[in-house]
Design an enzyme around this catalytic site. Structure first.
Site, mmCIF file in Angstrom:
data_model
loop_
_atom_site.group_PDB
_atom_site.id
_atom_site.type_symbol
_atom_site.label_atom_id
_atom_site.label_comp_id
_atom_site.label_asym_id
_atom_site.label_seq_id
_atom_site.Cartn_x
_atom_site.Cartn_y
_atom_site.Cartn_z
ATOM 1 N N ALA A 43 -47.447 8.738 -18.914
ATOM 2 C CA ALA A 43 -48.366 8.709 -17.779
ATOM 3 C C ALA A 43 -47.744 9.296 -16.520
ATOM 4 C CB ALA A 43 -48.829 7.269 -17.527
ATOM 5 N N ASP B 139 -51.562 6.795 -22.362
ATOM 6 C CA ASP B 139 -50.506 5.804 -22.602
ATOM 7 C C ASP B 139 -49.459 6.444 -23.509
ATOM 8 O OD1 ASP B 139 -50.296 2.524 -22.270
ATOM 9 O OD2 ASP B 139 -49.160 3.296 -23.978
ATOM 10 N N PHE C 291 -51.532 4.427 -17.976
ATOM 11 C CA PHE C 291 -50.907 3.232 -18.559
ATOM 12 C C PHE C 291 -52.006 2.385 -19.208
ATOM 13 C CE2 PHE C 291 -48.967 4.417 -14.488
ATOM 14 C CZ PHE C 291 -47.696 4.818 -14.900
ATOM 15 N N ARG D 137 -61.216 -5.697 -14.961
ATOM 16 C CA ARG D 137 -61.899 -4.786 -15.891
ATOM 17 C C ARG D 137 -63.407 -4.800 -15.622
ATOM 18 N NH1 ARG D 137 -57.523 -6.384 -19.534
ATOM 19 N NH2 ARG D 137 -58.576 -8.284 -20.230
ATOM 20 N N CYS E 223 -47.736 -5.808 -11.398
ATOM 21 C CA CYS E 223 -47.487 -7.108 -12.024
ATOM 22 C C CYS E 223 -46.027 -7.514 -11.845
ATOM 23 C CB CYS E 223 -47.855 -7.076 -13.508
ATOM 24 S SG CYS E 223 -46.925 -5.880 -14.484
ATOM 25 N N ASP F 167 -52.215 1.048 -13.574
ATOM 26 C CA ASP F 167 -51.798 -0.319 -13.911
ATOM 27 C C ASP F 167 -50.515 -0.247 -14.735
ATOM 28 O OD1 ASP F 167 -51.722 -3.060 -14.239
ATOM 29 O OD2 ASP F 167 -53.196 -3.088 -15.863
#
Length: 389
Positions: free
Chosen positions: A276, A246, A224, A208, A333, A293
């Site tokens: 998204a 989102d 997202f 960030r 992730c 993300d």
């Protein structure tokens, strides 16, 4: 005869190399025990290797607590105190008061995660052994820290493998409706009870900040966006416009609240509660900084083929539509997708749409998420900051 588990010949090497997991296929013999019991671990020739929390119903049959003869519960308490001391040193300047306090194997505490949000702690437990020691864990945390609430949010799917149900409950104090925290001096409003993960994606803190370093005078799309972390840093650092997308309306509402908390105007930015994927597909994407993300596409190994297609599709769409001289931050992730696999997908996306792409930066690991050099399976997060010619 010892009252611990004995490993098969040749299966002691990972433990001697300080790896925390003992798989069921490595065990030669074990006494009768209940899941969550702590037992000594011996090599095939009878040498004590340490102590472990046991579970006969999962492939990870033992999670090492220590690798010596010390009292195992005392070792857990000592490692909690060491983790706290390390974070106190990291964040002593006071500009950040939300961070990972205990990072599982990264702090030699397999099966235990604790996140700190100002004076509220959120615990995640994924092992039966740590679950049985919850009172001792809470005792150390309340003795060592000034806390107003400790909330257990143990909802990870890995608990099913351990024979544990999902559980959310207050363990100490009273949970407020929201908590205001600081991250590099940036304010966030966190709704712990109704959030994803423990409240905020603390593992993206340094990314960030990196977005803020490149956002000045740019038009930014944050897909997202969750509660708008990347959006906040972009706007605070001079982005011309930020569009946050989102599917969850509650998350979008918190994004607006976070802008207001930081004295940012909301009328010249957009906060959209839409899918998204649909937005990427249907909009022209005339942004010179796009952030992707998404949630994990591969939650188990069998998901990898579908995950590859998903990451390829969204990155192709962004790369095809975004203008030249732009930045793309793309993340994964997905635990079962390694760094090289992710980079190969992005390379294929660039080739498929005929764009020249350069890597400007890779994921900046947040220092409160240490990886155990002897047990690096928890290195799951990948991020690439790309410059698109």
């Amino acid at each position: 005869m010892n009252q611990g588990i004995t490993l098969l010949r040749g299966k002691d090497r990972p433990i001697r190399e300080k790896h925390h997991w003992v798989f069921s296929g490595a065990i030669a013999s074990a006494p009768t025990y209940q899941n969550g019991d702590i037992l000594p671990v011996y090599s095939n020739n009878g040498e004590l290797l340490g102590h472990a929390m046991m579970n006969k119903d999962t492939s990870i049959a033992a999670r090492m607590i220590n690798f010596d003869s010390a009292d195992p519960v005392a070792s857990i308490k000592l490692n909690i105190k060491r983790a706290i001391k390390y974070r106190n040193e990291l964040f002593r300047d006071g500009t950040t008061n939300a961070y990972r306090l205990i990072n599982g194997e990264g702090d030699n505490l397999s099966g235990l995660v604790v996140d700190k949000y100002n004076k509220v702690l959120v615990i995640q437990i994924v092992s039966t052994g740590m679950s049985k020691l919850l009172d001792e864990i809470v005792g150390v945390l309340t003795n060592e820290l000034d806390v107003e609430c400790i909330y257990e949010k143990s909802t990870l799917g890995a608990r099913k493998k351990e024979g544990l149900e999902s559980i959310e409950r207050v363990l100490f104090g009273k949970l407020p409706d929201t908590v205001e925290i600081l991250e590099h001096g940036v304010k966030f409003i966190v709704d712990i009870k109704n959030s994803q993960k423990t409240g905020l994606f603390l593992d993206q803190r340094e990314m960030r900040k990196l977005v803020g370093e490149y956002a000045k005078d740019r038009k930014v799309l944050n897909c997202f966006s969750y509660t708008g972390g990347f959006s906040l840093y972009a706007a605070l650092n001079g982005a011309k416009k930020v569009v946050s997308v989102d599917i969850a309306q509650d998350a979008v509402n918190l994004s607006k609240d976070n802008f207001v908390a930081n004295n940012l105007p909301t009328d010249n930015h957009e906060f959209l509660a839409v899918d998204a994927f649909d937005y990427l597909h249907n909009q022209p994407l005339d942004f010179d900084f796009i952030i992707l993300d998404p949630p994990a596409f591969a939650k188990k190994r069998e998901d990898i083929p579908n995950a590859r297609r998903g990451y390829l599709a969204i990155n192709k769409t962004a790369l095809k539509k975004m203008p030249s001289n732009s930045f793309l931050l793309t993340c994964s992730c997905s635990y079962h997708m390694d760094q090289q696999m992710f980079e190969d997908i992005i390379k294929q996306a660039a080739l498929d749409v005929g764009r020249k792409v350069r890597i400007i930066a890779k994921h900046r690991l947040s220092s409160d998420h240490p990886l155990n050099i002897f047990h690096n399976e928890m290195d799951y997060l990948k991020s690439l900051l790309l410059y698109v010619d």
